[in-house]
Motif scaffolding. Structure first.
Motif, PDB file in Angstrom:
ATOM      1  N   GLN A 240      -6.797  12.187   8.056  1.00  0.00           N
ATOM      2  CA  GLN A 240      -7.096  11.766   6.927  1.00  0.00           C
ATOM      3  C   GLN A 240      -6.034  11.347   5.822  1.00  0.00           C
ATOM      4  O   GLN A 240      -5.097  12.137   5.814  1.00  0.00           O
ATOM      5  CB  GLN A 240      -8.119  12.611   6.158  1.00  0.00           C
ATOM      6  N   TYR A 241      -6.336  10.206   5.515  1.00  0.00           N
ATOM      7  CA  TYR A 241      -5.171   9.604   4.765  1.00  0.00           C
ATOM      8  C   TYR A 241      -5.679   9.062   3.334  1.00  0.00           C
ATOM      9  O   TYR A 241      -6.813   8.478   3.133  1.00  0.00           O
ATOM     10  CB  TYR A 241      -4.641   8.148   5.309  1.00  0.00           C
ATOM     11  N   GLU A 242      -5.124   8.975   2.268  1.00  0.00           N
ATOM     12  CA  GLU A 242      -5.546   8.519   0.980  1.00  0.00           C
ATOM     13  C   GLU A 242      -4.537   7.233   0.778  1.00  0.00           C
ATOM     14  O   GLU A 242      -3.441   7.402   0.860  1.00  0.00           O
ATOM     15  CB  GLU A 242      -4.961   9.339  -0.158  1.00  0.00           C
ATOM     16  N   VAL A 243      -5.188   5.835   0.931  1.00  0.00           N
ATOM     17  CA  VAL A 243      -4.532   4.827   0.883  1.00  0.00           C
ATOM     18  C   VAL A 243      -4.987   3.979  -0.587  1.00  0.00           C
ATOM     19  O   VAL A 243      -6.208   3.937  -0.936  1.00  0.00           O
ATOM     20  CB  VAL A 243      -5.014   3.883   1.954  1.00  0.00           C
ATOM     21  N   ARG A 244      -3.851   3.527  -1.187  1.00  0.00           N
ATOM     22  CA  ARG A 244      -4.189   2.763  -2.481  1.00  0.00           C
ATOM     23  C   ARG A 244      -3.286   1.502  -2.165  1.00  0.00           C
ATOM     24  O   ARG A 244      -2.101   1.307  -1.708  1.00  0.00           O
ATOM     25  CB  ARG A 244      -3.345   3.474  -3.578  1.00  0.00           C
TER      26      ARG A 244
ATOM     27  N   THR B 169       0.886  -1.009  -0.090  1.00  0.00           N
ATOM     28  CA  THR B 169       0.038  -0.235   0.182  1.00  0.00           C
ATOM     29  C   THR B 169       0.797   1.320   0.045  1.00  0.00           C
ATOM     30  O   THR B 169       2.152   1.439   0.473  1.00  0.00           O
ATOM     31  CB  THR B 169      -0.913   0.110   1.293  1.00  0.00           C
TER      32      THR B 169
ATOM     33  N   ALA C 263       0.417   5.232   1.469  1.00  0.00           N
ATOM     34  CA  ALA C 263      -0.501   6.078   2.278  1.00  0.00           C
ATOM     35  C   ALA C 263      -0.178   7.504   2.292  1.00  0.00           C
ATOM     36  O   ALA C 263       1.144   7.856   2.292  1.00  0.00           O
ATOM     37  CB  ALA C 263      -0.737   5.793   3.700  1.00  0.00           C
ATOM     38  N   ARG C 264      -0.966   8.405   1.781  1.00  0.00           N
ATOM     39  CA  ARG C 264      -0.455  10.069   1.845  1.00  0.00           C
ATOM     40  C   ARG C 264      -1.504  10.550   2.895  1.00  0.00           C
ATOM     41  O   ARG C 264      -2.692  10.570   2.801  1.00  0.00           O
ATOM     42  CB  ARG C 264      -0.696  10.388   0.296  1.00  0.00           C
TER      43      ARG C 264
ATOM     44  N   LEU D 229      -3.551  13.555   4.099  1.00  0.00           N
ATOM     45  CA  LEU D 229      -4.307  14.580   3.420  1.00  0.00           C
ATOM     46  C   LEU D 229      -4.487  15.877   4.488  1.00  0.00           C
ATOM     47  O   LEU D 229      -5.060  16.791   4.054  1.00  0.00           O
ATOM     48  CB  LEU D 229      -5.520  14.100   3.054  1.00  0.00           C
TER      49      LEU D 229
END
Length: 68
Positions: free
Chosen positions: A28-32, A19, A21-22, A24
């Motif tokens: 809050q994180y953006e996880v791909r 994964t 994770a950024r 935000l």
């Protein structure tokens, strides 16, 4: 006795997901999710704040580094 680096290496070899994770802001994180480490690293490339993790089938995560 297994050292921490050895344990981490074993878990990375067992990982079934990688994964990125950024952060935000404000929790809050953006996880791909990606099937390979190379795909996760490519996603994080160019963003030093993007964190890359290996995730085992049990859900244990090992921090691999940040994008460069």
């Amino acid at each position: 006795m297994t050292t921490r680096p050895e344990f981490d290496a074993e878990q990375i070899d067992r990982a079934d997901t990688f994964t990125t994770a950024r952060f935000l802001g404000r929790g809050q994180y953006e996880v791909r999710n990606f099937p390979t480490r190379a795909e996760a690293a490519a996603d994080a490339m160019g963003d030093r704040r993007a964190m890359i993790y290996a995730v085992t089938p049990e859900g244990m995560s090992i921090h691999l580094g940040n994008g460069a």
